[in-house]
Design a protein around this motif. Structure first.
Motif, PDB file in Angstrom:
ATOM      1  N   ALA A   1       0.837  -1.189   0.000  1.00 28.62           N
ATOM      2  CA  ALA A   1       0.000   0.000   0.000  1.00 28.62           C
ATOM      3  C   ALA A   1       0.875   1.243   0.000  1.00 28.62           C
ATOM      4  CB  ALA A   1      -0.909   0.009   1.226  1.00 28.62           C
ATOM      5  N   LYS A   2       0.349   2.313  -0.615  1.00 28.83           N
ATOM      6  CA  LYS A   2       1.038   3.601  -0.596  1.00 28.83           C
ATOM      7  C   LYS A   2       0.539   4.395   0.594  1.00 28.83           C
ATOM      8  CE  LYS A   2       2.274   6.070  -4.035  1.00 28.83           C
ATOM      9  NZ  LYS A   2       2.354   6.904  -5.227  1.00 28.83           N
ATOM     10  N   VAL A   3       1.475   4.901   1.364  1.00 26.42           N
ATOM     11  CA  VAL A   3       1.179   5.813   2.455  1.00 26.42           C
ATOM     12  C   VAL A   3       1.941   7.080   2.120  1.00 26.42           C
ATOM     13  CG1 VAL A   3       1.311   6.237   4.931  1.00 26.42           C
ATOM     14  CG2 VAL A   3       0.929   3.909   4.078  1.00 26.42           C
ATOM     15  N   GLY A   4       1.220   8.129   1.775  1.00 25.90           N
ATOM     16  CA  GLY A   4       1.892   9.322   1.264  1.00 25.90           C
ATOM     17  C   GLY A   4       2.463   9.012  -0.099  1.00 25.90           C
ATOM     18  N   ARG A   5       3.783   9.264  -0.264  1.00 30.08           N
ATOM     19  CA  ARG A   5       4.433   8.974  -1.551  1.00 30.08           C
ATOM     20  C   ARG A   5       5.170   7.648  -1.551  1.00 30.08           C
ATOM     21  NH1 ARG A   5       7.653  14.502  -2.165  1.00 30.08           N
ATOM     22  NH2 ARG A   5       5.974  15.864  -1.552  1.00 30.08           N
TER      23      ARG A   5
ATOM     24  N   LEU B   1      -3.434  -5.798   6.485  1.00 29.08           N
ATOM     25  CA  LEU B   1      -4.671  -5.071   6.760  1.00 29.08           C
ATOM     26  C   LEU B   1      -5.315  -5.645   8.007  1.00 29.08           C
ATOM     27  CD1 LEU B   1      -6.229  -4.718   3.216  1.00 29.08           C
ATOM     28  CD2 LEU B   1      -5.234  -2.922   4.603  1.00 29.08           C
ATOM     29  N   GLU B   2      -5.690  -4.796   8.905  1.00 33.95           N
ATOM     30  CA  GLU B   2      -6.456  -5.176  10.081  1.00 33.95           C
ATOM     31  C   GLU B   2      -7.661  -4.261  10.117  1.00 33.95           C
ATOM     32  OE1 GLU B   2      -4.134  -5.024  13.634  1.00 33.95           O
ATOM     33  OE2 GLU B   2      -2.800  -6.645  12.994  1.00 33.95           O
ATOM     34  N   SER B   3      -8.800  -4.833   9.821  1.00 37.87           N
ATOM     35  CA  SER B   3     -10.019  -4.049   9.767  1.00 37.87           C
ATOM     36  C   SER B   3      -9.844  -3.010   8.663  1.00 37.87           C
ATOM     37  CB  SER B   3     -10.267  -3.446  11.148  1.00 37.87           C
ATOM     38  OG  SER B   3     -11.499  -2.855  11.250  1.00 37.87           O
ATOM     39  N   SER B   4      -9.944  -1.736   8.972  1.00 39.18           N
ATOM     40  CA  SER B   4      -9.773  -0.720   7.934  1.00 39.18           C
ATOM     41  C   SER B   4      -8.393  -0.071   8.004  1.00 39.18           C
ATOM     42  CB  SER B   4     -10.841   0.356   8.077  1.00 39.18           C
ATOM     43  OG  SER B   4     -10.694   1.017   9.310  1.00 39.18           O
ATOM     44  N   GLU B   5      -7.535  -0.572   8.872  1.00 40.40           N
ATOM     45  CA  GLU B   5      -6.206   0.004   9.037  1.00 40.40           C
ATOM     46  C   GLU B   5      -5.152  -0.799   8.279  1.00 40.40           C
ATOM     47  OE1 GLU B   5      -6.091   2.126  13.361  1.00 40.40           O
ATOM     48  OE2 GLU B   5      -5.606  -0.002  13.294  1.00 40.40           O
TER      49      GLU B   5
ATOM     50  N   ASN C   1      11.589   1.378  10.119  1.00 40.73           N
ATOM     51  CA  ASN C   1      12.753   1.403  11.025  1.00 40.73           C
ATOM     52  C   ASN C   1      12.483   0.617  12.306  1.00 40.73           C
ATOM     53  OD1 ASN C   1      14.129   3.016   9.189  1.00 40.73           O
ATOM     54  ND2 ASN C   1      13.450   4.911  10.156  1.00 40.73           N
ATOM     55  N   GLY C   2      11.844  -0.531  12.168  1.00 38.54           N
ATOM     56  CA  GLY C   2      11.597  -1.411  13.305  1.00 38.54           C
ATOM     57  C   GLY C   2      10.390  -1.033  14.143  1.00 38.54           C
ATOM     58  N   ALA C   3       9.759   0.095  13.858  1.00 39.63           N
ATOM     59  CA  ALA C   3       8.581   0.521  14.624  1.00 39.63           C
ATOM     60  C   ALA C   3       7.314   0.233  13.807  1.00 39.63           C
ATOM     61  CB  ALA C   3       8.668   1.999  14.946  1.00 39.63           C
ATOM     62  N   GLU C   4       6.337  -0.340  14.485  1.00 36.58           N
ATOM     63  CA  GLU C   4       5.076  -0.655  13.810  1.00 36.58           C
ATOM     64  C   GLU C   4       4.206   0.598  13.751  1.00 36.58           C
ATOM     65  OE1 GLU C   4       1.516  -3.069  15.383  1.00 36.58           O
ATOM     66  OE2 GLU C   4       2.782  -4.513  14.327  1.00 36.58           O
ATOM     67  N   ARG C   5       3.659   0.856  12.564  1.00 36.28           N
ATOM     68  CA  ARG C   5       2.789   2.014  12.383  1.00 36.28           C
ATOM     69  C   ARG C   5       1.440   1.566  11.826  1.00 36.28           C
ATOM     70  NH1 ARG C   5       6.338   7.071  10.293  1.00 36.28           N
ATOM     71  NH2 ARG C   5       7.943   6.880  11.861  1.00 36.28           N
ATOM     72  N   ARG C   6       0.427   2.358  12.134  1.00 37.89           N
ATOM     73  CA  ARG C   6      -0.932   2.074  11.663  1.00 37.89           C
ATOM     74  C   ARG C   6      -1.505   3.337  11.019  1.00 37.89           C
ATOM     75  NH1 ARG C   6      -3.621  -2.276  14.122  1.00 37.89           N
ATOM     76  NH2 ARG C   6      -2.220  -3.444  15.458  1.00 37.89           N
ATOM     77  N   THR C   7      -2.251   3.151   9.934  1.00 36.54           N
ATOM     78  CA  THR C   7      -2.901   4.282   9.273  1.00 36.54           C
ATOM     79  C   THR C   7      -4.187   3.846   8.597  1.00 36.54           C
ATOM     80  OG1 THR C   7      -2.635   6.106   7.735  1.00 36.54           O
ATOM     81  CG2 THR C   7      -1.611   4.015   7.109  1.00 36.54           C
TER      82      THR C   7
END
Length: 165
Positions: free
Chosen positions: A132-136, A143-147, A153-159
């Motif tokens: 998936a594209k996040v920004g550029r 995918l978890e639900s709608s996120e 860099n080793g950190a999990e992010r959600r959007t």
């Protein structure tokens, strides 16, 4: 010699007024629900303007729901299926094809609902990786639900603001 130019023209008799009869759509109702067109108009024709469409709509709704239509003939109620009820009018073939389309649409909707229920019962496997594209930037994640969940860099992010690629 007579002058024909000055003689009065023959007057034509006024056309006879046609008897007004109740609109034909008032004779029909849905046998199960009692729904009717509610027409109280009188007309010199079969239908008041637009009332053939009212009858066609009533027959389509009843036929698509698998319900019977009641037609009043000389004070006698005749109950039959929707297509046979409007058989004498020029739009009976439209009612028949409309009923077929409505039933096909209902079947497709039921199949989609069954497929959704089966997928929900089965559960979605969250270990499937998607891009998936996040920004550029394009990331791999899940995918978890709608996120969209991804790692930077080793950190999990959600959007929730992402575009699947």
């Amino acid at each position: 010699m007579t002058n024909t130019a000055n003689t009065p023209a023959e007057t034509k008799a006024a056309p006879k007024a046609k008897a007004e009869n109740p609109c034909q759509c008032a004779r029909f109702s849905n046998a199960e629900t009692g729904e009717a067109t509610g027409c109280t108009k009188t007309t010199t024709r079969e239908f008041s303007p637009g009332h053939d469409a009212k009858l066609k709509s009533l027959a389509l709704r009843a036929g698509a729901a698998g319900q019977q239509v009641t037609r009043m003939d000389d004070g006698i109620a005749v109950t039959t299926d929707a297509v046979k009820a409007v058989e004498g009018y020029g739009f009976a073939h439209m009612v028949a094809s409309g009923i077929e389309r409505a039933q096909a649409k209902a079947r497709a909707k039921a199949e989609r609902a069954a497929a959704r229920a089966a997928a929900k019962e089965k559960g979605t496997d969250s270990s499937d990786t998607v891009r998936a594209k996040v920004g550029r930037v394009t990331y791999e994640g899940r995918l978890e639900s709608s996120e969209f969940v991804y790692t930077v860099n080793g950190a999990e992010r959600r959007t929730t603001k992402h575009q699947l690629v």
